[in-house]
Design a protein around this motif. Structure first.
Motif, PDB file in Angstrom:
ATOM      1  N   TRP A  19     -31.376  -2.954  39.364  1.00 40.55           N
ATOM      2  CA  TRP A  19     -30.783  -2.370  40.563  1.00 40.55           C
ATOM      3  C   TRP A  19     -30.758  -3.393  41.692  1.00 40.55           C
ATOM      4  O   TRP A  19     -31.757  -4.051  41.969  1.00 40.55           O
ATOM      5  N   ASP A  20     -29.607  -3.502  42.351  1.00 35.45           N
ATOM      6  CA  ASP A  20     -29.419  -4.382  43.504  1.00 35.45           C
ATOM      7  C   ASP A  20     -29.467  -3.506  44.755  1.00 35.45           C
ATOM      8  O   ASP A  20     -28.518  -2.792  45.060  1.00 35.45           O
ATOM      9  N   ASP A  21     -30.591  -3.566  45.491  1.00 33.83           N
ATOM     10  CA  ASP A  21     -30.761  -2.660  46.628  1.00 33.83           C
ATOM     11  C   ASP A  21     -29.924  -3.075  47.834  1.00 33.83           C
ATOM     12  O   ASP A  21     -29.685  -2.256  48.724  1.00 33.83           O
ATOM     13  N   ARG A  22     -29.478  -4.324  47.899  1.00 37.10           N
ATOM     14  CA  ARG A  22     -28.615  -4.742  49.005  1.00 37.10           C
ATOM     15  C   ARG A  22     -27.179  -4.270  48.788  1.00 37.10           C
ATOM     16  O   ARG A  22     -26.566  -3.687  49.681  1.00 37.10           O
ATOM     17  N   ALA A  23     -26.654  -4.520  47.600  1.00 38.42           N
ATOM     18  CA  ALA A  23     -25.270  -4.129  47.293  1.00 38.42           C
ATOM     19  C   ALA A  23     -25.171  -2.686  46.827  1.00 38.42           C
ATOM     20  O   ALA A  23     -24.066  -2.160  46.688  1.00 38.42           O
TER      21      ALA A  23
END
Length: 291
Positions: A19-23
């Motif tokens: 999981w990419d929490d920024r994008a």
């Protein structure tokens, strides 16, 4: 609780979810097809890029883009431009091997393991640490199918497993965050007590380890003491990698395998990406590779 196939991709070997929490997106792969996917749970759009060789696992880079562990070793990859930069191939002398599972520690080191790809299984897999200075350090060898890499919430315990039917165990070892050095592994869970063999894993905010039970139609939540706390029946035989995501980190995404399935089994979404909601459990932000 609700289980939904959100991307009916029919992947050969869907894996590597992170999981990419920024994008606010989920990255995942189809290993033998060499595909890297980017799924947006808000728009439900799944964008696919061809890496042109088998991709075992990936991690998001703090500097942007991805770090990739593929058949030919470690790469930096920019999905926006398609630019690739080869870092190292620690097993150039083993052309039958490829990378499989991986995870990043809290200090930004990327860990990944190899395995023999095809033919008669042999214990020629090994774990490697790609450090933040981009040097590669080998660790434990003699593994059939390296899998299950994950870290405890405080980063002081490392989990790993061997999926091979002869082994099918998960280990845990103390981990020195300052040096990136694992200690002596101790058996954490013997999966012969459940239906599925150990595949990909992740750790939730309460420190419990989630295991995809490949070939067992199930996911398992294990306490830090190795006790089975929860079993989730899946609509597919071969779930491969659980990963918490979503804005509140309360959706459990699960990749799966779409090939070599049990004859006569009814699983039209095998190989797809699944989302499980309503668990009442949250995951942890995934560390980024700092190199």
């Amino acid at each position: 609780m609700k289980i939904e196939c959100v991307v009916p991709s029919h992947s050969k070997v869907g894996e590597g979810a992170v999981w990419d929490d920024r994008a606010q997106c989920l990255w995942w792969v189809d290993i033998p097809a060499g595909l890297i996917h980017r799924y947006d749970p808000v728009t439900r759009e799944n964008i696919t890029q061809d890496f042109a060789e088998p991709v075992g696992c990936i991690a998001v880079r703090d500097a942007g883009g991805l770090v990739v562990a593929a058949r030919s070793g470690f790469w930096l990859f920019d999905p926006e431009t398609g630019k690739r930069h080869h870092l190292a191939d620690p097993e150039a002398q083993l052309p039958q091997n490829r990378f499989n599972d991986g995870a990043t520690d809290l200090q930004g080191r990327f860990w990944a393991g190899t395995m023999k790809d095809g033919g008669v299984p042999e214990p020629q897999g090994r774990f490697y640490c790609l450090d933040t200075d981009r040097t590669v350090h080998p660790w434990k060898d003699g593994i059939y199918t390296t899998n299950g890499l994950a870290f405890s919430p405080d980063g002081r315990q490392m989990y790993f497993s061997d999926s091979n039917p002869k082994v099918r165990r998960i280990w845990r070892c103390p981990y020195d965050p300052q040096t990136g050095t694992p200690g002596e592994p101790q058996e954490f869970f013997d999966t012969r007590s459940v239906a599925g063999r150990p595949d990909g894993g992740t750790v939730d905010a309460e420190g419990c380890y989630w295991m995809a039970g490949v070939s067992g139609w199930q996911l398992y939540r294990l306490s830090p003491e190795g006790e089975v706390l929860q079993i989730i029946d899946m609509p597919v035989e071969k779930p491969t990698k659980p990963m918490f995501g979503g804005r509140e980190l309360d959706t459990l995404f699960v990749t799966s395998i779409g090939i070599d399935l049990a004859e006569g089994s009814d699983q039209p979404d095998a190989g797809g990406l699944f989302a499980i909601t309503g668990l009442g459990i949250k995951g942890l932000p995934q560390p980024r590779y700092a190199g």
